[in-house]
Design an enzyme around this catalytic site. Structure first.
Site, PDB file in Angstrom:
ATOM      1  N   LYS A   1     -15.313  -8.930  -5.079  1.00  0.00           N
ATOM      2  CA  LYS A   1     -14.456  -8.830  -5.862  1.00  0.00           C
ATOM      3  C   LYS A   1     -13.224 -10.158  -5.768  1.00  0.00           C
ATOM      4  O   LYS A   1     -13.113 -10.782  -4.721  1.00  0.00           O
ATOM      5  CB  LYS A   1     -13.282  -7.556  -5.511  1.00  0.00           C
ATOM      6  CG  LYS A   1     -12.054  -7.353  -6.469  1.00  0.00           C
ATOM      7  CD  LYS A   1     -11.405  -5.882  -5.946  1.00  0.00           C
ATOM      8  CE  LYS A   1     -10.373  -5.878  -6.786  1.00  0.00           C
ATOM      9  NZ  LYS A   1      -9.846  -4.486  -6.572  1.00  0.00           N
TER      10      LYS A   1
ATOM     11  N   GLU B   1      -8.564  13.603  -5.723  1.00  0.00           N
ATOM     12  CA  GLU B   1      -7.293  14.153  -5.745  1.00  0.00           C
ATOM     13  C   GLU B   1      -7.331  15.660  -5.485  1.00  0.00           C
ATOM     14  O   GLU B   1      -6.443  16.211  -4.857  1.00  0.00           O
ATOM     15  CB  GLU B   1      -6.555  13.786  -7.045  1.00  0.00           C
ATOM     16  CG  GLU B   1      -6.000  12.382  -7.344  1.00  0.00           C
ATOM     17  CD  GLU B   1      -7.262  11.388  -8.056  1.00  0.00           C
ATOM     18  OE1 GLU B   1      -7.057  10.467  -8.174  1.00  0.00           O
ATOM     19  OE2 GLU B   1      -8.378  12.074  -8.237  1.00  0.00           O
TER      20      GLU B   1
ATOM     21  N   ARG C   1      -4.766  15.235 -12.183  1.00  0.00           N
ATOM     22  CA  ARG C   1      -6.228  15.751 -11.929  1.00  0.00           C
ATOM     23  C   ARG C   1      -6.571  16.834 -10.843  1.00  0.00           C
ATOM     24  O   ARG C   1      -7.733  17.300 -10.710  1.00  0.00           O
ATOM     25  CB  ARG C   1      -7.042  14.606 -11.486  1.00  0.00           C
ATOM     26  CG  ARG C   1      -6.728  13.242 -12.242  1.00  0.00           C
ATOM     27  CD  ARG C   1      -7.506  12.314 -11.784  1.00  0.00           C
ATOM     28  NE  ARG C   1      -8.580  11.952 -12.427  1.00  0.00           N
ATOM     29  CZ  ARG C   1      -9.571  11.364 -12.411  1.00  0.00           C
ATOM     30  NH1 ARG C   1      -9.677  10.100 -11.476  1.00  0.00           N
ATOM     31  NH2 ARG C   1     -10.640  11.247 -13.147  1.00  0.00           N
TER      32      ARG C   1
END
Length: 593
Positions: free
Chosen positions: A248, A336, A364
């Site tokens: 990244k 979640e 969610r």
């Protein structure tokens, strides 16, 4: 001197005219193009830099947009956007009226699926692949690009589980860089690390066990190697899985070395990579830091306090507690539903659990809030970060639905502090012992009190549950606000020539409402305004109208808030202006009404 290749590429058809040997130069130009613009315009940086080679290889090998490419979350799709006819207006990225920071179906035929929340790509691409098969389009390719943090989510596993028993022409590409926004966590991360290091026996490959044709791990920055492998996989039918390893922030030293900070670094020097720091002197704190520092202070004094976040320790500032009391602060990854039910389980054993989830992401776990927490009346403390309009992330990230989707749930207290002190006091009050679960909603970004620590830190007040506060008296009209949008009301009333006529009440408690205060307000003022930074359908204003109808009041009630439409991206001020809840519009309304 080499010619600039990117200047001649507007779409993937142009890209495919290049020779393979030219592609590394294009990758360098594409990285520099992103760095130059994001350094000035801001946005997500590290994720897109990490997949430059993959982006080029995908559009070079596959016949997009006929072949369908689905990105997960979309943080890494800047290179994709630039190569798919949006190079000329990429500098409008995330700005009002400009292109979205995420793939968006209405924006481009190359954006096959709208993505803002993680872990949707496998299910979406599988759905496309099954549909193609049913239509007889057997040669069409369907590619899902997903990160190692996203693939740990339950929904991604659900997609893998289904795909493995189909003959769908699906290619899942795992972009494994060991980081999402924060470093990836969990047993799956350890498994992938073992695979990358060659320590996991091939016979124990979990992806192969799910009936995928597995290949990798391979170097995700080796363009020629990627193209060769993608061409090979294109000829194989059925579900396939390619594991690539990337870095990244690749190509910008600081972004590689500090991947969390450079996920979305703000403005920075394109040549040096140094972030251009804004002066924080005499500035109010971020609400996230008020939460994080207050929770740490409370947790040091109360050994029953637990902190939980799904993959947002830095963004939520739970990291303060994770650093000092790691045994009681948990990052559970992008999960979640698990976070909510984990909190519920802990609450059954007498722990005081602060479950910090962004408002948009709590959507969610709606069933878990109802079934596992509220139905059992477990006193979980939900801290809903990024409630209200969040700005440049746009429609997928605005936390404008939580009041409406939580207000109908029995047993649940809903509280929206007007400022930092109120946030601290409700965090303190909640750990003293509540009879019900509570949702505390607060916005992204800075508060309004530069001296919040001097005024209140460690000297908290026990809040009376359900009580409204009169902030300003008036003679003719009343404004009822909830949450930090009340500060816009305060500023607007300071500008009104008729301010003496207008009362202002802070209804921090949306549920339970202060019915005694409402009786007095409706008996005193004929004109009433309600204002919230949430959707007006089913929100705080709706609750006030329900009260009025139930008690046969006929006062004029005007509801202000987010209209019944998805709000796109822009600065918070610009979006407040669109919704007419900014200070200028409120001043005009209160003065003329």
């Amino acid at each position: 001197m080499k010619s600039n290749l990117l200047s001649n590429i507007n779409n993937p058809a142009d890209l495919r005219l290049l020779d393979e040997t030219q592609l590394p130069q294009l990758a360098k130009e594409l990285r520099n193009f992103i760095i130059d613009i994001v350094s000035v315009k801001e946005g997500h940086l590290g994720a897109s830099l990490g997949v430059i080679e993959l982006t080029i290889a995908l559009h070079y090998v596959f016949n997009t947009p006929e072949d369908l490419l689905v990105w997960d979350v979309g943080h890494q799709a800047y290179g994709h956007k630039i190569l798919t006819e949006r190079k000329e207006n990429f500098d409008t990225n995330r700005q009002l009226g400009g292109i979205s920071g995420f793939p968006k179906r209405s924006e481009s035929i190359y954006d096959t699926f709208g993505v803002g929340h993680s872990s949707t790509s496998i299910s979406a691409a599988l759905g496309m692949a099954i549909a193609s098969h049913l239509k007889g389009e057997t040669d069409k390719q369907h590619i899902a690009v997903i990160g190692d943090a996203s693939i740990a989510s339950g929904m991604a596993f659900e997609g893998l589980n289904h795909a493995g028993v189909t003959d769908a022409n699906l290619l899942v590409i795992l972009n494994d860089n060991a980081i999402g926004i924060d470093p990836s966590v969990g047993a799956l991360k350890k498994y992938l690390t073992a695979v990358k290091e060659g320590k996991n026996p091939k016979k124990n490959n979990m992806i192969k066990s799910l009936n995928f044709d597995y290949s990798g791990p391979i170097d995700g920055h080796d363009l020629i190697g990627l193209i060769k492998e993608l061409n090979r996989l294109k000829k194989i039918k059925g579900p396939k899985f390619l594991h690539i390893v990337t870095t990244k922030g690749k190509g910008l030293q600081q972004a590689e070395e500090n991947q969390v900070k450079y996920h979305a670094p703000g403005k920075f020097d394109a040549s040096t990579g140094e972030i251009l720091l804004k002066s924080e002197e005499n500035q109010p704190p971020k609400y996230q830091d008020v939460f994080g520092l207050t929770l740490l202070d409370l947790a040091k004094k109360n050994p029953k306090i637990i902190g939980i976040t799904p993959a947002m320790p830095s963004g939520s500032s739970l990291k303060f507690m994770m650093d000092e009391i790691p045994e009681r602060a948990f990052d559970v990854g992008i999960a979640e539903q698990h976070a909510v039910t984990l909190a519920a389980g802990m609450a059954t054993q007498g722990m005081i659990v602060y479950c910090n989830i962004y408002s948009t992401f709590l959507q969610r776990a709606y069933d878990q809030v109802i079934h596992d927490v509220a139905l059992q009346n477990l006193p979980v403390i939900f801290c809903l970060d990024r409630a209200g309009l969040v700005g440049e992330d746009g429609a997928t990230h605005h936390g404008v639905f939580d009041i409406a989707y939580l207000r109908s749930i029995p047993n649940l207290i809903i509280y929206a502090p007007i400022n930092e002190i109120a946030l601290q006091d409700i965090l303190y009050t909640a750990q003293l012992g509540l009879d019900h679960p509570i949702a505390i909603r607060y916005p992204r970004g800075k508060g309004v009190l530069p001296n919040w620590k001097v005024e209140n830190f460690g000297h908290y007040k026990n809040i009376v549950i359900g009580a409204a506060n009169c902030l300003k008296k008036g003679t003719k009209k009343a404004v009822l606000s909830t949450g930090t949008i009340g500060n816009n009301v305060i500023a607007a009333l300071n500008e009104c020539s008729n301010a003496s006529e207008i009362a202002h009440f802070d209804f921090s408690f949306i549920k339970p409402l202060d019915y005694n205060a409402l009786q007095e307000i409706f008996n005193t003022y004929q004109t009433i305004f309600t204002i919230e930074d949430g959707t007006i359908n089913g929100g705080f204003g709706s609750a006030i109208l329900e009260f009025a109808a139930a008690n046969n009041f006929t006062n004029s009630v005007k509801i202000l808030g987010i209209p019944d439409t998805f709000i796109e991206h822009g600065t918070v001020l610009e979006l407040q202006q669109l919704c007419k809840i900014d200070v200028k519009n409120l001043t005009k309304l209160f003065s003329n009404h």
